[in-house]
Design a protein around this motif. Structure first.
Motif, PDB file in Angstrom:
ATOM      1  N   LEU A 190       0.884  -1.374  -0.052  1.00  0.00           N
ATOM      2  CA  LEU A 190      -0.187   0.034   0.225  1.00  0.00           C
ATOM      3  C   LEU A 190       0.651   1.570   0.050  1.00  0.00           C
ATOM      4  N   LEU A 191       1.828   0.977   0.366  1.00  0.00           N
ATOM      5  CA  LEU A 191       3.134   2.060   1.066  1.00  0.00           C
ATOM      6  C   LEU A 191       4.131   2.657   0.241  1.00  0.00           C
ATOM      7  N   SER A 192       4.517   3.234  -0.424  1.00  0.00           N
ATOM      8  CA  SER A 192       6.107   3.937  -1.077  1.00  0.00           C
ATOM      9  C   SER A 192       7.460   3.193  -0.047  1.00  0.00           C
ATOM     10  N   PRO A 193       8.250   2.882  -0.490  1.00  0.00           N
ATOM     11  CA  PRO A 193       9.583   2.551   0.743  1.00  0.00           C
ATOM     12  C   PRO A 193       9.512   3.660   2.103  1.00  0.00           C
ATOM     13  N   ALA A 194       9.603   5.026   0.924  1.00  0.00           N
ATOM     14  CA  ALA A 194       9.635   5.935   2.374  1.00  0.00           C
ATOM     15  C   ALA A 194       8.392   6.459   3.372  1.00  0.00           C
ATOM     16  N   GLU A 195       7.289   6.378   2.690  1.00  0.00           N
ATOM     17  CA  GLU A 195       6.133   5.845   3.634  1.00  0.00           C
ATOM     18  C   GLU A 195       6.279   4.454   4.717  1.00  0.00           C
ATOM     19  N   PHE A 196       6.131   3.682   4.186  1.00  0.00           N
ATOM     20  CA  PHE A 196       6.888   2.668   5.253  1.00  0.00           C
ATOM     21  C   PHE A 196       7.487   2.447   5.904  1.00  0.00           C
ATOM     22  N   ARG A 197       8.639   3.204   5.999  1.00  0.00           N
ATOM     23  CA  ARG A 197       9.458   3.565   6.652  1.00  0.00           C
ATOM     24  C   ARG A 197       9.520   4.947   7.936  1.00  0.00           C
ATOM     25  N   VAL A 198       8.793   5.403   7.505  1.00  0.00           N
ATOM     26  CA  VAL A 198       7.576   6.588   7.924  1.00  0.00           C
ATOM     27  C   VAL A 198       6.718   6.177   9.143  1.00  0.00           C
ATOM     28  N   LEU A 199       5.765   5.949   8.642  1.00  0.00           N
ATOM     29  CA  LEU A 199       4.321   5.542   8.625  1.00  0.00           C
ATOM     30  C   LEU A 199       4.522   4.103   9.401  1.00  0.00           C
ATOM     31  N   GLN A 251       7.401   2.219  10.864  1.00  0.00           N
ATOM     32  CA  GLN A 251       8.411   1.483  11.113  1.00  0.00           C
ATOM     33  C   GLN A 251       9.289   3.214  12.022  1.00  0.00           C
ATOM     34  N   ALA A 252       8.034   4.273  12.522  1.00  0.00           N
ATOM     35  CA  ALA A 252       8.417   5.126  13.302  1.00  0.00           C
ATOM     36  C   ALA A 252       9.903   6.275  12.505  1.00  0.00           C
ATOM     37  N   GLY A 253      10.311   6.571  11.277  1.00  0.00           N
ATOM     38  CA  GLY A 253      11.127   6.640  10.809  1.00  0.00           C
ATOM     39  C   GLY A 253      10.835   8.392  11.501  1.00  0.00           C
ATOM     40  N   GLU A 280       5.876   9.759  21.398  1.00  0.00           N
ATOM     41  CA  GLU A 280       5.277   9.975  20.200  1.00  0.00           C
ATOM     42  C   GLU A 280       4.082  10.122  19.935  1.00  0.00           C
ATOM     43  N   VAL A 281       3.812  10.577  18.439  1.00  0.00           N
ATOM     44  CA  VAL A 281       2.216  10.409  18.437  1.00  0.00           C
ATOM     45  C   VAL A 281       1.964   9.331  17.304  1.00  0.00           C
ATOM     46  N   ARG A 282       1.102   8.595  17.503  1.00  0.00           N
ATOM     47  CA  ARG A 282       0.312   7.471  16.272  1.00  0.00           C
ATOM     48  C   ARG A 282      -0.570   7.465  15.958  1.00  0.00           C
ATOM     49  N   CYS A 283      -1.565   7.391  14.688  1.00  0.00           N
ATOM     50  CA  CYS A 283      -2.795   7.656  13.859  1.00  0.00           C
ATOM     51  C   CYS A 283      -3.554   6.626  15.285  1.00  0.00           C
ATOM     52  N   HIS A 290       3.027   5.983  12.981  1.00  0.00           N
ATOM     53  CA  HIS A 290       3.870   6.844  13.344  1.00  0.00           C
ATOM     54  C   HIS A 290       3.509   8.434  12.619  1.00  0.00           C
ATOM     55  N   LEU A 291       3.133   9.532  13.205  1.00  0.00           N
ATOM     56  CA  LEU A 291       2.876  10.019  12.728  1.00  0.00           C
ATOM     57  C   LEU A 291       4.417  11.226  13.087  1.00  0.00           C
ATOM     58  N   GLY A 292       4.223  11.839  14.341  1.00  0.00           N
ATOM     59  CA  GLY A 292       5.371  12.303  14.857  1.00  0.00           C
ATOM     60  C   GLY A 292       5.480  12.217  16.418  1.00  0.00           C
ATOM     61  N   HIS A 293       5.726  13.282  16.383  1.00  0.00           N
ATOM     62  CA  HIS A 293       5.984  13.747  18.376  1.00  0.00           C
ATOM     63  C   HIS A 293       5.439  14.870  18.948  1.00  0.00           C
ATOM     64  N   VAL A 294       4.792  15.134  20.033  1.00  0.00           N
ATOM     65  CA  VAL A 294       4.504  16.433  20.910  1.00  0.00           C
ATOM     66  C   VAL A 294       5.089  16.800  21.720  1.00  0.00           C
ATOM     67  N   PHE A 295       5.548  17.816  21.718  1.00  0.00           N
ATOM     68  CA  PHE A 295       6.220  18.989  22.372  1.00  0.00           C
ATOM     69  C   PHE A 295       5.306  19.613  23.389  1.00  0.00           C
TER      70      PHE A 295
END
Length: 155
Positions: free
Chosen positions: A34-43, A45-47, A113-116, A122-127
């Motif tokens: 479903l995802l591109s390699p870059a999307e998979f790495r972030v979404l 694998q928490a890249g 960490e912020v997740r869907c 994985h979406l990112g982080h909250v500070f």
């Protein structure tokens, strides 16, 4: 990284995804298709993407930001602000059941960490407490590659 629930009261407590957000469960193989390699790495694998390179970093288009993996509505452009950190920044999610929080002890520091809330991507982080003039004193630092933008005229 641990899978503990964040207990910091200043950060919104989403907990487990609420019933109003449908769960999306796929195998690793299904996500890879479903995802591109870059999307998979972030979404999955928490890249993270490099700062100042994402398509939504400077976007001012009104609309709704959705999870790129499952399409769940996550943030509104009304909650987006200029933090100059290199990633799109929001001060609140669209609703508390749209995201969940995990204590992240990687990189030798404690972050949240912020997740869907629907597909656990994985979406990112909250500070918090960084002095940004926002109603919540929070900065959701989200990878552009984790999002798609549905412009307001279509929303």
């Amino acid at each position: 990284m641990t899978t503990e629930q964040n207990t910091n009261p200043a950060v919104h407590q989403a907990g487990s995804p609420a019933a109003s957000v449908g769960k999306t469960v796929k195998s690793e193989e299904e996500w890879r298709k479903l995802l591109s390699p870059a999307e998979f790495r972030v979404l999955r694998q928490a890249g993270t993407e490099r700062p100042f390179t994402g398509e939504y970093t400077d976007t001012k288009i009104e609309g709704v930001y959705r999870c790129r993996a499952c399409g769940t509505e996550l943030f509104r452009s009304d909650e987006k602000f200029e933090s100059h950190c290199g990633w799109p920044s929001f001060f609140a999610p669209l609703a508390e059941d749209r995201v969940r929080y995990i204590t992240d002890d990687s990189l030798g520091m404690r972050r949240v960490e912020v997740r869907c809330g629907a597909c656990d991507s994985h979406l990112g982080h909250v500070f918090e407490g960084e002095g940004y003039p926002t109603p919540t004193d929070l900065r959701y630092c989200i990878n552009s590659i984790s999002l798609t933008l549905e412009p307001a005229e279509k929303a």
